[in-house]
Scaffold this motif. Structure first.
Motif, PDB file in Angstrom:
ATOM      1  N   PHE A   1       0.833  -1.213   0.000  1.00  0.00           N
ATOM      2  CA  PHE A   1       0.000   0.000   0.000  1.00  0.00           C
ATOM      3  C   PHE A   1       0.865   1.261   0.000  1.00  0.00           C
ATOM      4  O   PHE A   1       0.682   2.163  -0.817  1.00  0.00           O
ATOM      5  CB  PHE A   1      -0.923  -0.023   1.230  1.00  0.00           C
ATOM      6  CG  PHE A   1      -1.545   1.304   1.569  1.00  0.00           C
ATOM      7  CD1 PHE A   1      -2.333   1.978   0.648  1.00  0.00           C
ATOM      8  CD2 PHE A   1      -1.336   1.891   2.812  1.00  0.00           C
ATOM      9  CE1 PHE A   1      -2.909   3.206   0.959  1.00  0.00           C
ATOM     10  CE2 PHE A   1      -1.907   3.113   3.135  1.00  0.00           C
ATOM     11  CZ  PHE A   1      -2.690   3.771   2.195  1.00  0.00           C
ATOM     12  N   TRP A   2       1.841   1.313   0.917  1.00  0.00           N
ATOM     13  CA  TRP A   2       2.648   2.526   1.074  1.00  0.00           C
ATOM     14  C   TRP A   2       3.419   2.845  -0.208  1.00  0.00           C
ATOM     15  O   TRP A   2       3.409   3.982  -0.690  1.00  0.00           O
ATOM     16  CB  TRP A   2       3.611   2.382   2.263  1.00  0.00           C
ATOM     17  CG  TRP A   2       4.397   3.634   2.511  1.00  0.00           C
ATOM     18  CD1 TRP A   2       4.010   4.713   3.270  1.00  0.00           C
ATOM     19  CD2 TRP A   2       5.691   3.973   1.985  1.00  0.00           C
ATOM     20  NE1 TRP A   2       4.981   5.689   3.237  1.00  0.00           N
ATOM     21  CE2 TRP A   2       6.019   5.268   2.459  1.00  0.00           C
ATOM     22  CE3 TRP A   2       6.581   3.311   1.150  1.00  0.00           C
ATOM     23  CZ2 TRP A   2       7.211   5.906   2.129  1.00  0.00           C
ATOM     24  CZ3 TRP A   2       7.776   3.941   0.818  1.00  0.00           C
ATOM     25  CH2 TRP A   2       8.081   5.224   1.306  1.00  0.00           C
TER      26      TRP A   2
ATOM     27  N   PHE B   1      -5.644   1.204  -4.506  1.00  0.00           N
ATOM     28  CA  PHE B   1      -5.306   0.675  -3.180  1.00  0.00           C
ATOM     29  C   PHE B   1      -6.130   1.339  -2.083  1.00  0.00           C
ATOM     30  O   PHE B   1      -6.612   0.678  -1.170  1.00  0.00           O
ATOM     31  CB  PHE B   1      -3.814   0.883  -2.884  1.00  0.00           C
ATOM     32  CG  PHE B   1      -2.992  -0.344  -3.111  1.00  0.00           C
ATOM     33  CD1 PHE B   1      -2.764  -1.246  -2.083  1.00  0.00           C
ATOM     34  CD2 PHE B   1      -2.446  -0.612  -4.359  1.00  0.00           C
ATOM     35  CE1 PHE B   1      -2.005  -2.391  -2.281  1.00  0.00           C
ATOM     36  CE2 PHE B   1      -1.695  -1.752  -4.578  1.00  0.00           C
ATOM     37  CZ  PHE B   1      -1.468  -2.654  -3.545  1.00  0.00           C
ATOM     38  N   ALA B   2      -6.260   2.661  -2.167  1.00  0.00           N
ATOM     39  CA  ALA B   2      -6.996   3.402  -1.133  1.00  0.00           C
ATOM     40  C   ALA B   2      -8.452   2.927  -1.060  1.00  0.00           C
ATOM     41  O   ALA B   2      -8.975   2.671   0.037  1.00  0.00           O
ATOM     42  CB  ALA B   2      -6.932   4.898  -1.404  1.00  0.00           C
ATOM     43  N   ILE B   3      -9.099   2.770  -2.217  1.00  0.00           N
ATOM     44  CA  ILE B   3     -10.512   2.321  -2.225  1.00  0.00           C
ATOM     45  C   ILE B   3     -10.623   0.904  -1.664  1.00  0.00           C
ATOM     46  O   ILE B   3     -11.498   0.593  -0.855  1.00  0.00           O
ATOM     47  CB  ILE B   3     -11.111   2.345  -3.657  1.00  0.00           C
ATOM     48  CG1 ILE B   3     -10.894   3.689  -4.338  1.00  0.00           C
ATOM     49  CG2 ILE B   3     -12.589   1.937  -3.634  1.00  0.00           C
ATOM     50  CD1 ILE B   3     -11.744   4.814  -3.906  1.00  0.00           C
TER      51      ILE B   3
ATOM     52  N   ALA C   1       0.477   8.503  -8.513  1.00  0.00           N
ATOM     53  CA  ALA C   1      -0.144   7.263  -7.994  1.00  0.00           C
ATOM     54  C   ALA C   1      -1.594   7.463  -7.585  1.00  0.00           C
ATOM     55  O   ALA C   1      -2.374   6.507  -7.570  1.00  0.00           O
ATOM     56  CB  ALA C   1       0.653   6.752  -6.801  1.00  0.00           C
ATOM     57  N   LEU C   2      -1.954   8.701  -7.219  1.00  0.00           N
ATOM     58  CA  LEU C   2      -3.286   8.930  -6.650  1.00  0.00           C
ATOM     59  C   LEU C   2      -4.273   9.515  -7.657  1.00  0.00           C
ATOM     60  O   LEU C   2      -5.382   9.896  -7.297  1.00  0.00           O
ATOM     61  CB  LEU C   2      -3.169   9.832  -5.413  1.00  0.00           C
ATOM     62  CG  LEU C   2      -2.330   9.229  -4.276  1.00  0.00           C
ATOM     63  CD1 LEU C   2      -2.072  10.246  -3.183  1.00  0.00           C
ATOM     64  CD2 LEU C   2      -2.991   7.979  -3.693  1.00  0.00           C
TER      65      LEU C   2
ATOM     66  N   LEU D   1      -9.583   9.839   0.460  1.00  0.00           N
ATOM     67  CA  LEU D   1     -10.038   8.692  -0.339  1.00  0.00           C
ATOM     68  C   LEU D   1     -10.495   7.533   0.554  1.00  0.00           C
ATOM     69  O   LEU D   1     -11.382   6.764   0.193  1.00  0.00           O
ATOM     70  CB  LEU D   1      -8.920   8.207  -1.276  1.00  0.00           C
ATOM     71  CG  LEU D   1      -8.528   9.160  -2.407  1.00  0.00           C
ATOM     72  CD1 LEU D   1      -7.305   8.627  -3.156  1.00  0.00           C
ATOM     73  CD2 LEU D   1      -9.691   9.384  -3.387  1.00  0.00           C
ATOM     74  N   LEU D   2      -9.877   7.425   1.723  1.00  0.00           N
ATOM     75  CA  LEU D   2     -10.204   6.352   2.655  1.00  0.00           C
ATOM     76  C   LEU D   2     -11.462   6.645   3.476  1.00  0.00           C
ATOM     77  O   LEU D   2     -11.861   5.835   4.309  1.00  0.00           O
ATOM     78  CB  LEU D   2      -9.043   6.122   3.618  1.00  0.00           C
ATOM     79  CG  LEU D   2      -7.910   5.280   3.035  1.00  0.00           C
ATOM     80  CD1 LEU D   2      -6.607   5.598   3.705  1.00  0.00           C
ATOM     81  CD2 LEU D   2      -8.224   3.804   3.183  1.00  0.00           C
ATOM     82  N   GLY D   3     -12.030   7.823   3.267  1.00  0.00           N
ATOM     83  CA  GLY D   3     -13.271   8.140   3.962  1.00  0.00           C
ATOM     84  C   GLY D   3     -13.092   8.720   5.357  1.00  0.00           C
ATOM     85  O   GLY D   3     -14.020   8.745   6.151  1.00  0.00           O
ATOM     86  N   ILE D   4     -11.879   9.199   5.670  1.00  0.00           N
ATOM     87  CA  ILE D   4     -11.679   9.873   6.960  1.00  0.00           C
ATOM     88  C   ILE D   4     -12.266  11.288   6.828  1.00  0.00           C
ATOM     89  O   ILE D   4     -11.969  11.982   5.852  1.00  0.00           O
ATOM     90  CB  ILE D   4     -10.172   9.958   7.320  1.00  0.00           C
ATOM     91  CG1 ILE D   4      -9.551   8.550   7.362  1.00  0.00           C
ATOM     92  CG2 ILE D   4      -9.973  10.657   8.666  1.00  0.00           C
ATOM     93  CD1 ILE D   4      -8.038   8.535   7.546  1.00  0.00           C
TER      94      ILE D   4
END
Length: 398
Positions: free
Chosen positions: A168-169, A187-189, A177-178, A263-266
């Protein structure tokens, strides 16, 4: 109405006081110019009982209505092709992709590039920082680890866990990458949905989950703390190891992880813009975390012994040497108090390697051009990832 924690319950305990007055917390305050206090505690504490409902909705509508492989293929298709407002997809999928495909107004591609370059050019120091400060330091926070413990992540083994984190990192910190549909975005999704899947499984199968004390499983506040690990703690570690970086790179690193967090929903108001904000946010969160417990010690030792179990290195003496180097870096980067709580073994000569690293970095940073350091760092990190993926895809690490 969501629950709220009424007070920072561990703020008067020795582990909290030591960390923020004498330990790494004190260093973070000095490093960032943070002004720590509890005045915003109520604003943040409600996130201990807050979760990513969008991700949970997708899991319920896609993963829990199909076979796992089939659901995963479907999600992969959505990520790679995109979802338009007219597509015939479940409502939760529509909501998720409308959020993640909408590029926030604050996003700055130049800063993302600078952040990625800092991660790449710090080469092996990036990987040392992630493992021997961010990851193992996180094990000191007993409640943060509870989802790992109840989902029996220990049984999966540290080699596999490390490989997944590294995958992931690395993929989130390369050039472009994003961008939507790119590998870091994908990866984030996927990780967001893994978190939701784990949370719903815990809620369903683990009746002893102590929401009052531990918060919701994989809650938004804990997620904030984890991503502050990738930005603030990571940056502090690079500095400790003798790396220098520009203001632009520093801003870039925070910007990159702010976008990954988005993207991770934070929730956006939990995503810090800089080291000062990150330290102030982190201070509040640590006040609701007790110190290491026996599970923390198990996780820490599992990570330390990963070097001995990992088949990347061929010979026993190499594995033992690598374990010794990681133990040395852990003592160098973390507080002695934390190392004692996690029962990190005492080893003699432990300051030699980190201090040599600092010395070499000072010379290397002045002699080798920035472009060459970025290229070499990218190449070396990709090689480490390749080695990890090779060994974890063999049957004994499934």
């Amino acid at each position: 109405m969501e629950k709220t924690i009424l007070e920072p319950r561990f703020k008067d305990l020795p582990h909290f006081k030591y960390f923020w007055t004498k330990g790494n917390g004190k260093q973070l305050i000095d490093f960032s110019g943070a002004e720590v206090s509890f005045k915003d505690f109520d604003k943040f504490s409600r996130y201990f009982y807050h979760v990513d409902k969008i991700g949970d909705g997708v899991v319920k509508e896609v993963y829990l209505t199909k076979k796992f492989q089939e659901a995963s293929r479907k999600i992969e298709q959505y990520i790679r092709k995109g979802v338009s407002q007219t597509d015939d997809v479940p409502a939760s999928v529509q909501t998720l992709f409308q959020q993640t495909q909408a590029v926030p107004e604050w996003l700055n591609p130049d800063l993302l590039k600078s952040g990625a370059e800092l991660c790449m050019r710090s080469n092996v120091d990036s990987l040392i920082s992630l493992r021997d400060y961010c990851l193992i330091g996180g094990y000191d926070y007993a409640y943060l680890n509870k989802p790992l413990i109840v989902t029996e992540a220990l049984k999966k083994g540290a080699v596999k866990r490390l490989s997944e984190t590294l995958d992931f990192w690395v993929n989130a910190t390369r050039y472009n990458a994003l961008e939507i549909h790119a590998k870091g975005y994908e990866f984030a999704i996927k990780i967001r949905l893994i978190h939701s899947y784990a949370r719903l499984s815990i809620k369903k199968h683990y009746k002893n989950w102590d929401t009052e004390n531990w918060g919701e499983p994989i809650n938004s506040w804990d997620m904030m703390a984890t991503y502050i690990g990738f930005s603030l703690v990571f940056l502090h570690s690079l500095k400790k190891l003798g790396n220098t970086y520009s203001d632009e790179e520093e801003r870039g690193l925070f910007h990159l992880w702010k976008y990954v967090g988005y993207l991770l929903g934070i929730p956006e108001d939990l995503l810090p813009d800089d080291k000062k904000q990150a330290t102030e946010y982190f201070y509040l969160w640590t006040a609701i975390q007790p110190p290491s417990d026996k599970d923390s010690v198990l996780l820490a030792h599992s990570l330390l012994n990963e070097s001995l179990e990992n088949p990347i290195l061929k010979y026993s003496f190499q594995k033992k040497m690598l374990r010794f180097l990681h133990i040395s870096c852990t003592w160098f980067l973390l507080d002695n108090e934390v190392c004692k709580r996690l029962e990190i073994p005492e080893v003699s000569g432990r300051s030699v390697f980190p201090n040599t690293k600092k010395f070499i970095n000072k010379i290397y940073n002045n002699v080798v051009s920035r472009e060459n350091r970025i290229a070499k760092g990218n190449k070396d990190q990709m090689q480490v990832l390749k080695d990890y993926l090779r060994v974890t895809q063999q049957s004994n690490f499934h």
